[in-house]
Scaffold this active site. Structure first.
Site, PDB file in Angstrom:
ATOM      1  N   ILE A 149     -11.725  -3.384  -3.032  1.00  0.00           N
ATOM      2  CA  ILE A 149     -10.418  -3.742  -2.463  1.00  0.00           C
ATOM      3  C   ILE A 149     -10.255  -3.084  -1.094  1.00  0.00           C
ATOM      4  O   ILE A 149      -9.399  -3.468  -0.322  1.00  0.00           O
ATOM      5  CB  ILE A 149      -9.232  -3.320  -3.372  1.00  0.00           C
ATOM      6  CG1 ILE A 149      -9.141  -1.791  -3.511  1.00  0.00           C
ATOM      7  CG2 ILE A 149      -9.315  -3.983  -4.727  1.00  0.00           C
ATOM      8  CD1 ILE A 149      -7.798  -1.319  -4.051  1.00  0.00           C
ATOM      9  N   ASP A 150     -11.092  -2.061  -0.796  1.00  0.00           N
ATOM     10  CA  ASP A 150     -10.894  -1.265   0.422  1.00  0.00           C
ATOM     11  C   ASP A 150     -11.388  -1.965   1.689  1.00  0.00           C
ATOM     12  O   ASP A 150     -11.066  -1.536   2.789  1.00  0.00           O
ATOM     13  CB  ASP A 150     -11.646   0.072   0.301  1.00  0.00           C
ATOM     14  CG  ASP A 150     -11.246   0.861  -0.923  1.00  0.00           C
ATOM     15  OD1 ASP A 150     -10.105   0.693  -1.382  1.00  0.00           O
ATOM     16  OD2 ASP A 150     -12.075   1.637  -1.419  1.00  0.00           O
ATOM     17  N   ARG A 185      17.783   4.218   3.398  1.00  0.00           N
ATOM     18  CA  ARG A 185      16.765   5.235   3.106  1.00  0.00           C
ATOM     19  C   ARG A 185      15.483   4.999   3.901  1.00  0.00           C
ATOM     20  O   ARG A 185      15.236   3.899   4.371  1.00  0.00           O
ATOM     21  CB  ARG A 185      16.373   5.167   1.626  1.00  0.00           C
ATOM     22  CG  ARG A 185      17.355   5.822   0.712  1.00  0.00           C
ATOM     23  CD  ARG A 185      16.951   5.582  -0.726  1.00  0.00           C
ATOM     24  NE  ARG A 185      17.780   6.373  -1.616  1.00  0.00           N
ATOM     25  CZ  ARG A 185      17.964   6.109  -2.894  1.00  0.00           C
ATOM     26  NH1 ARG A 185      17.382   5.057  -3.441  1.00  0.00           N
ATOM     27  NH2 ARG A 185      18.710   6.887  -3.635  1.00  0.00           N
ATOM     28  N   MET A 192      -3.932   2.483  -1.482  1.00  0.00           N
ATOM     29  CA  MET A 192      -5.340   2.883  -1.586  1.00  0.00           C
ATOM     30  C   MET A 192      -6.114   2.450  -0.340  1.00  0.00           C
ATOM     31  O   MET A 192      -5.556   1.860   0.578  1.00  0.00           O
ATOM     32  CB  MET A 192      -5.961   2.261  -2.822  1.00  0.00           C
ATOM     33  CG  MET A 192      -5.605   2.964  -4.106  1.00  0.00           C
ATOM     34  SD  MET A 192      -6.553   2.231  -5.472  1.00  0.00           S
ATOM     35  CE  MET A 192      -6.226   3.426  -6.761  1.00  0.00           C
ATOM     36  N   GLY A 193      -7.408   2.716  -0.352  1.00  0.00           N
ATOM     37  CA  GLY A 193      -8.258   2.307   0.777  1.00  0.00           C
ATOM     38  C   GLY A 193      -9.332   3.311   1.144  1.00  0.00           C
ATOM     39  O   GLY A 193     -10.079   3.108   2.093  1.00  0.00           O
ATOM     40  N   ARG A 194      -9.330   4.444   0.429  1.00  0.00           N
ATOM     41  CA  ARG A 194     -10.273   5.531   0.737  1.00  0.00           C
ATOM     42  C   ARG A 194     -10.199   5.932   2.208  1.00  0.00           C
ATOM     43  O   ARG A 194      -9.127   6.145   2.724  1.00  0.00           O
ATOM     44  CB  ARG A 194     -11.695   5.152   0.322  1.00  0.00           C
ATOM     45  CG  ARG A 194     -11.883   5.197  -1.171  1.00  0.00           C
ATOM     46  CD  ARG A 194     -13.294   5.445  -1.546  1.00  0.00           C
ATOM     47  NE  ARG A 194     -14.162   4.425  -0.988  1.00  0.00           N
ATOM     48  CZ  ARG A 194     -15.455   4.368  -1.208  1.00  0.00           C
ATOM     49  NH1 ARG A 194     -16.035   5.274  -1.953  1.00  0.00           N
ATOM     50  NH2 ARG A 194     -16.192   3.425  -0.679  1.00  0.00           N
ATOM     51  N   ARG A 287      12.243   8.470   0.051  1.00  0.00           N
ATOM     52  CA  ARG A 287      11.624   8.246  -1.256  1.00  0.00           C
ATOM     53  C   ARG A 287      10.155   7.875  -1.069  1.00  0.00           C
ATOM     54  O   ARG A 287       9.760   7.406  -0.002  1.00  0.00           O
ATOM     55  CB  ARG A 287      12.308   7.097  -2.003  1.00  0.00           C
ATOM     56  CG  ARG A 287      13.738   7.376  -2.375  1.00  0.00           C
ATOM     57  CD  ARG A 287      13.796   8.273  -3.615  1.00  0.00           C
ATOM     58  NE  ARG A 287      15.126   8.318  -4.182  1.00  0.00           N
ATOM     59  CZ  ARG A 287      15.996   9.303  -3.989  1.00  0.00           C
ATOM     60  NH1 ARG A 287      15.672  10.318  -3.218  1.00  0.00           N
ATOM     61  NH2 ARG A 287      17.175   9.275  -4.570  1.00  0.00           N
ATOM     62  N   LEU A 294      -2.007  -0.358  -9.074  1.00  0.00           N
ATOM     63  CA  LEU A 294      -1.379  -1.699  -9.094  1.00  0.00           C
ATOM     64  C   LEU A 294      -2.113  -2.627  -8.136  1.00  0.00           C
ATOM     65  O   LEU A 294      -2.153  -3.840  -8.338  1.00  0.00           O
ATOM     66  CB  LEU A 294       0.095  -1.602  -8.683  1.00  0.00           C
ATOM     67  CG  LEU A 294       1.019  -0.930  -9.702  1.00  0.00           C
ATOM     68  CD1 LEU A 294       2.369  -0.625  -9.064  1.00  0.00           C
ATOM     69  CD2 LEU A 294       1.191  -1.832 -10.919  1.00  0.00           C
TER      70      LEU A 294
END
Ligand code: F6P
Length: 369
Positions: A149-150, A185, A192-194, A287, A294
């Protein structure tokens, strides 16, 4: 030249899962069965061969037309996967509690021979391609299929899983926009992605983030706070900050959760760090949302399904043509093959002169520099 030596091939999926793996398994299985070959899946990376007693079916799953029916749209992998137990550096616990790493690739090649598997199609990321290369050097017929996915594999234009991850992260940003705006806010979204910022960059731009922090551009949080404060001054009282898990501050380090023997270091926690520092700098309630796994689950997009199917079929065509020690690669408009040693040579990071990055800058997005 047709390869007449193949009767039976093995498929294995290794490393973190990615949407589109089942499409590869289906296409490779059908393409092989249509050539009169038998197909077996090795469970959980190579554990099915290395630890057969752990499985009711001895770690090998016969793949038939029925087994691969209706799986193209399913996330995950029907074979299971693991990012533990790399056979090049297999962790073995010692009586004194320490763990040593042992090279089990020679033994694994022998286990393939005993299982009468004539060739292997291994589907995985850079770690799996390095293992594939080691097995090929020890005499196994191997074709690799790239997955992550990265999007950080250099020798292929794209990997399946990335498009699905970006689409989902973008949808999350759309959802976070409305709640951030309603509460005035700041929301920091960690993806992710390293060590590459592809997911953050693509989703951040598509999802209209106000700041995007990627490993390729060490960030200065003052810049991000300045952007948020400028927005505040112009009546935009909320902001979204997308942070790649591998993002790092200027003169700082990546945020690591832990490192186990035989595994790559686990990245994570940068979202919390950024939020903690940013809140006092802006005075705004901040936040954090960590999208994490996911991004890896769920239904692959049409693009990732198609890429997986193309890669799976191309891997079988490579074996049928007598190719070996290669990885399937997307080389638009077609699919090509690159030697495994080239496949693992370099990581693909976001080029600083990329037009996508420049697009973000032209849109006024802050990159923390
Ligand atoms: O390489 C894919 C990936 O999802 C990375 O983006 C992430 O850092 C890593 O795998 C997480 O792996 P694990 O399955 O060990 O949590």
């Amino acid at each position: 030249m047709a390869n007449t030596l193949i009767n039976r091939i093995g498929l294995s999926t290794g490393g973190g899962d990615a949407p589109g793996l089942n499409a590869v398994i289906r296409a490779a299985t059908l393409a092989a069965l249509n050539r009169g070959w038998q197909v077996v899946g090795i469970r959980d990376g190579f554990n099915g061969l290395l630890l057969p007693d752990d499985y009711p079916d001895n770690g090998l799953m016969k793949l038939s037309r029925r087994t691969v029916r209706g799986i193209t749209h399913l996330g995950g992998t029907i074979l299971g996967t693991t990012n533990r137990g790399n056979p090049c550096k297999y962790p073995i616990s010692q009586p004194d509690g320490t763990v040593i790493e042992v090279d089990r690739t020679g033994e694994l090649v022998e286990l393939f021979r005993q299982a009468q598997i004539d060739a292997l199609i291994t589907i995985g990321g850079d770690g799996s391609m390095a293992i594939a290369k080691a097995l090929w050097e020890k005499g196994l017929n191997v074709v690799g299929v790239p997955k992550t996915i990265d999007n950080d594999l250099d020798s292929t234009e794209a990997t399946f899983g990335f498009d699905t991850a970006v689409a989902f992260a973008t949808e999350c940003l759309d959802r976070l926009h409305t709640t951030a705006a309603s509460h005035n806010r700041v929301i920091v979204v960690e993806v992710m992605g390293r060590y590459a910022g592809w997911i953050a960059l693509h989703a951040g731009i598509a999802g209209s983030a106000d700041a995007i922090l990627i490993p390729e551009i060490p960030y200065d949080l003052d810049r991000v706070a300045q952007k948020i404060n400028e927005r505040e001054g112009s009546g935009r009282k909320f902001s979204l900050v997308v942070a790649a898990e591998g993002a790092k501050p200027l003169h700082g380090e990546v945020s690591v959760i832990g490192k186990e023997v035989g595994r790559a270091e686990r990245l994570g926690g940068i979202g919390d760090k950024i939020a903690e520092e940013l809140q006092p700098m802006t005075g705004k309630e901040t936040r954090v949302v960590v999208l994490g796994h996911l991004l890896r689950g769920g239904t692959p997009t049409a693009q990732d399904r198609l890429l997986g199917l193309r890669f799976g079929a191309a891997a079988v065509r490579a074996l049928a043509e007598g190719q070996n020690g290669v990885m399937v690669a997307l080389d638009p408009p077609s699919v090509n093959y690159v030697p495994l040693e080239r496949a693992t040579r370099r990581m693909k990071t976001v080029p600083l002169d990329s037009d996508t990055l420049q697009t973000g800058r032209d849109l006024g997005i802050c990159f923390g520099d």
